[in-house]
Design a protein around this motif. Structure first.
Motif, short mmCIF file in Angstrom:
data_model
loop_
_atom_site.label_atom_id
_atom_site.label_comp_id
_atom_site.label_asym_id
_atom_site.label_seq_id
_atom_site.Cartn_x
_atom_site.Cartn_y
_atom_site.Cartn_z
N ASN A 63 71.62 -62.28 1.61
CA ASN A 63 72.06 -61.78 2.92
C ASN A 63 72.60 -60.35 2.84
OD1 ASN A 63 74.26 -63.06 1.54
ND2 ASN A 63 75.45 -63.14 3.42
N ARG A 87 63.90 -65.67 0.43
CA ARG A 87 64.27 -65.31 1.80
C ARG A 87 65.38 -64.27 1.76
NH1 ARG A 87 62.70 -69.19 5.79
NH2 ARG A 87 61.39 -70.83 4.86
N THR A 89 67.91 -61.40 4.38
CA THR A 89 68.28 -60.67 5.58
C THR A 89 68.78 -59.30 5.15
OG1 THR A 89 70.55 -61.54 5.59
CG2 THR A 89 68.90 -62.79 6.82
N LEU A 146 62.95 -57.09 7.71
CA LEU A 146 63.96 -58.13 7.50
C LEU A 146 64.82 -58.33 8.75
CD1 LEU A 146 65.31 -57.30 3.92
CD2 LEU A 146 63.67 -59.09 4.57
N PRO A 147 65.14 -59.58 9.08
CA PRO A 147 66.07 -59.84 10.18
C PRO A 147 67.50 -59.53 9.75
CG PRO A 147 65.52 -61.89 9.09
CD PRO A 147 64.67 -60.82 8.43
N MET A 148 68.40 -59.42 10.73
CA MET A 148 69.81 -59.20 10.42
C MET A 148 70.59 -60.50 10.32
SD MET A 148 70.84 -55.79 12.61
CE MET A 148 70.19 -56.34 14.18
N ILE A 149 70.07 -61.58 10.86
CA ILE A 149 70.78 -62.86 10.90
C ILE A 149 69.79 -63.98 10.61
CG2 ILE A 149 72.63 -62.14 12.47
CD1 ILE A 149 70.95 -63.20 14.80
N ALA A 150 70.31 -65.14 10.26
CA ALA A 150 69.47 -66.31 10.02
C ALA A 150 70.29 -67.57 10.29
CB ALA A 150 68.94 -66.31 8.58
N HIS A 163 75.40 -60.66 7.55
CA HIS A 163 75.86 -59.75 6.50
C HIS A 163 77.32 -59.40 6.72
CE1 HIS A 163 75.79 -56.81 3.33
NE2 HIS A 163 76.28 -55.90 4.17
#
Length: 302
Positions: A63, A87, A89, A146-150, A163
């Motif tokens: 992350n 995976r 972020t 890449l996403p910022m959240i998951a 993050h």
């Protein structure tokens, strides 16, 4: 907040808590949330070895800020190749690598109590890393996606992975120092409710905290790639699993059928020290800001 580079928080970092609630959850049996690897290849070796010893499949999620000290081309390429095989972020470090200009500096959004010399050194560290990244356009393209959240689910436990904090990529409201602020309890309660999660797993602020909130549990792992604990030279990760941990843990609890723990990462300290000094010799920006911590963290930051 000052708009000084390294202290400002770009608008593009601000996703808002409700965005976490809107995500579909990925199911996992065991989840490792690994924030702040900071380019530490021996720590990555140790994490992969830990995962291999687990019961059942393990999902690794990095992350953010898996890059930082790895300004050499080989180290930059290897960290990103191996991390992006799992995976991930984005952290502020990755978010700023492909940004036009340097208005945000390192993107850390440091609060005012952080010394300006630290902020300036971080900006220069990131500028050097950005020069390396520019020589690897294929990696930059992957990082930009890449996403910022998951959002994940283990057993009946819903986990929001960020993050910084619940609202922003570089937010500091999950830092231990933020809990003394007058409105902190109400904001934290609402963050869990709005995100519809039982656990927040964060990093960014480099200081670990494991804290029960009336609405859930917060695990900020501090750093996977640097020491976090008094008298020890180990990183930390957040583990969420259907199975109890087999070894030592720094902190732990159960939440809706899942074991949530902060687990030490015992990496090859000598190998990491040598790699760090090869890129950041005595007197360099990263050496001035981090070498004391990397060498021998003197006391528990909590």
């Amino acid at each position: 907040m000052s708009e000084e580079a390294g202290r400002s928080c770009p608008l593009r970092y601000r996703y808002g808590t409700e965005a976490i609630a809107a995500l579909s959850a990925v199911e996992a049996e065991t989840l490792y949330v690994i924030g702040g690897l900071y380019g530490n290849l021996p720590a990555l070796d140790a994490i992969e070895a830990m995962a291999a010893q687990e019961t059942g499949p393990v999902m690794l999620v990095f992350n953010g800020d898996f890059n930082w000290f790895n300004v050499d081309d080989a180290g930059f390429a290897e960290i990103n190749r191996r991390v992006l095989a799992h995976r991930a972020t984005a952290g502020n470090v990755e978010a700023e690598l492909g940004a036009d200009g340097d208005a945000a500096g390192c993107g850390c959004a440091y609060p005012e109590y952080v010394d300006s010399a630290v902020v300036e050194r971080s900006n220069r560290i990131h500028a050097r890393l950005k020069q390396t990244a520019a020589r690897h356009p294929e990696i930059l393209a992957a990082l930009a996606e890449l996403p910022m959240i998951a959002r994940y689910r283990v057993a009946d436990c819903s986990i929001g992975i960020v993050h910084g904090d619940a609202d922003s990529l570089a937010g500091w409201r999950f830092d231990p120092g933020a809990f003394d602020q007058k409105n902190a309890p109400a904001w934290l309660h609402n963050a869990f409710k709005r995100a519809k999660v039982d656990v927040f797993a964060s990093t960014h602020t480099c200081t670990p905290i494991f804290k029960h909130i009336d609405a859930g549990l917060l695990s900020n792992n501090g750093a996977a790639g640097m020491p976090n604990l008094g008298g020890q030279q180990s990183g930390l990760l957040t583990r969420v699993s259907c199975h109890p941990p087999k070894g030592a843990r720094h902190a732990g609890a159960t939440m809706r059928g899942a074991y949530v723990d902060q687990i030490p990462i015992h990496y090859d300290h000598s190998a990491w020290r040598d790699r760090f000094l090869a890129n950041w010799p005595v007197g360099s920006d990263a050496w001035l800001s981090y070498f004391e911590r990397i060498s021998s963290w003197p006391s528990d930051p909590q």
